[in-house]
Write a protein that holds these residues in place. Structure first.
Motif, PDB file in Angstrom:
ATOM      1  N   GLY A   1      29.639 -15.861  22.010  1.00  0.00           N
ATOM      2  CA  GLY A   1      29.279 -14.499  21.663  1.00  0.00           C
ATOM      3  C   GLY A   1      27.784 -14.326  21.482  1.00  0.00           C
ATOM      4  O   GLY A   1      27.196 -13.329  21.935  1.00  0.00           O
ATOM      5  N   LEU A   2      27.145 -15.282  20.832  1.00  0.00           N
ATOM      6  CA  LEU A   2      25.706 -15.196  20.611  1.00  0.00           C
ATOM      7  C   LEU A   2      24.931 -15.333  21.914  1.00  0.00           C
ATOM      8  O   LEU A   2      23.921 -14.645  22.141  1.00  0.00           O
ATOM      9  CB  LEU A   2      25.264 -16.265  19.614  1.00  0.00           C
ATOM     10  N   GLU A   3      25.406 -16.214  22.798  1.00  0.00           N
ATOM     11  CA  GLU A   3      24.745 -16.357  24.104  1.00  0.00           C
ATOM     12  C   GLU A   3      24.897 -15.078  24.921  1.00  0.00           C
ATOM     13  O   GLU A   3      23.954 -14.634  25.579  1.00  0.00           O
ATOM     14  CB  GLU A   3      25.336 -17.554  24.849  1.00  0.00           C
ATOM     15  N   ARG A   4      26.071 -14.446  24.860  1.00  0.00           N
ATOM     16  CA  ARG A   4      26.280 -13.195  25.590  1.00  0.00           C
ATOM     17  C   ARG A   4      25.433 -12.067  24.989  1.00  0.00           C
ATOM     18  O   ARG A   4      24.929 -11.200  25.707  1.00  0.00           O
ATOM     19  CB  ARG A   4      27.765 -12.815  25.568  1.00  0.00           C
ATOM     20  N   TRP A   5      25.265 -12.080  23.676  1.00  0.00           N
ATOM     21  CA  TRP A   5      24.403 -11.082  23.033  1.00  0.00           C
ATOM     22  C   TRP A   5      22.961 -11.266  23.483  1.00  0.00           C
ATOM     23  O   TRP A   5      22.265 -10.294  23.780  1.00  0.00           O
ATOM     24  CB  TRP A   5      24.527 -11.208  21.519  1.00  0.00           C
ATOM     25  N   ASN A   6      22.495 -12.517  23.547  1.00  0.00           N
ATOM     26  CA  ASN A   6      21.157 -12.784  24.094  1.00  0.00           C
ATOM     27  C   ASN A   6      21.029 -12.254  25.512  1.00  0.00           C
ATOM     28  O   ASN A   6      19.990 -11.708  25.904  1.00  0.00           O
ATOM     29  CB  ASN A   6      20.888 -14.288  24.099  1.00  0.00           C
TER      30      ASN A   6
END
Length: 279
Positions: A73-78
């Motif tokens: 999720g954090l990588e996709r948010w980045n």
């Protein structure tokens, strides 16, 4: 009358059929005496770009019931903000974290509490000799491999970074448990550290021997090696360090040319060292 009309309208509708949500692929491999999952999540446009190759993030403690969904999720948010390069995520499940992620300890209290600990070298050998070649053979990778972990996994990352073999191209150690074995990892820093891959290192409000070990490591490498040290003792604790700092770690290790990040409060907050630290 109204109720009859509504009932008739409802009965004429065809219920929608649910479809599975497929987020990735999973392999079951054996390492350090236990079977474990290796989860692979590809970029959303992987299939549509057959000529594109991608960096790989090897995330530790990333089983389905661990940090896989969080890291993804954090990588996709980045990705939405252009904050870090799009990447393949490889989530490595751990089954006995202290055994797999930590080296032997000479501390009697740690030996008693974590009696199985001490096989990080074996786990590392499995990661670099089995998992990494498998991923590189089966997926379109671009030759960039990032190793990321927090707490005990952060200790594993630092231990790997300090080792002689250059198996990864970037390292993220978030709140590494450098209190382990009387802080021995930060006390035995080699004199020649120049030329090592980039290291992202962070410190939350850890206190005690953990904080001492991390600060000693920073002092030992500050004049020898490009790195990004994020001192977040004022606003993060151990429990939320991974949530708060994984986006920054990926931004440092897989940078983009986005020129709007500072404007939106997404600049790197590195207090010491690092080639990507703002002047």
């Amino acid at each position: 009358m109204i109720s009859l009309i509504l009932a008739g309208a409802a009965s004429s509708l065809t219920p929608a059929e649910p479809q599975p949500i497929v987020i990735g692929e999973q392999y079951t491999l054996e390492a350090v005496g236990a079977e474990r999952a290796v989860n692979v999540i590809l970029p959303p446009d992987y299939a549509e770009q057959p000529d594109t190759r991608w960096p790989v993030i090897y995330a530790l403690d990333a089983g389905m019931d661990q940090d896989l969904m969080l890291v993804t999720g954090l990588e996709r948010w980045n990705r939405l903000w252009g904050r870090s390069r799009n990447a393949i995520i490889v989530g490595i499940e751990t089954r006995d974290r202290q055994r797999e992620l930590l080296p032997p300890t000479g501390d009697p209290a740690e030996q008693e509490r974590y009696s199985t600990a001490g096989s990080s070298s074996e786990f590392r050998d499995w990661l670099v000799s089995t998992v990494k070649p498998m991923i590189e053979a089966r997926y379109r990778t671009d030759g960039t491999a990032i190793l990321a972990g927090e707490s005990a996994a952060g200790h594993f990352v630092v231990e790997t970074w300090l080792g002689a073999d250059r198996q990864f191209d970037g390292y993220a150690a978030i709140s590494p448990a450098l209190q382990w074995d009387n802080q021995s990892l930060s006390q035995g820093i080699a004199e020649t550290l120049e030329g090592r891959p980039p290291l992202y290192l962070s410190l939350a409000d850890e206190g005690g021997a953990t904080e001492t070990g991390i600060l000693r490591l920073v002092d030992a490498i500050s004049s020898k090696q490009d790195f990004c040290f994020s001192d977040r003792r004022s606003d993060l604790v151990h429990a939320n360090a991974l949530h708060g700092l994984m986006p920054e770690a990926l931004q440092y290790l897989l940078p983009t040319d986005a020129d709007w990040l500072e404007e939106y409060g997404l600049g790197l907050r590195c207090e010491r060292g690092g080639k990507s630290v703002p002047e």
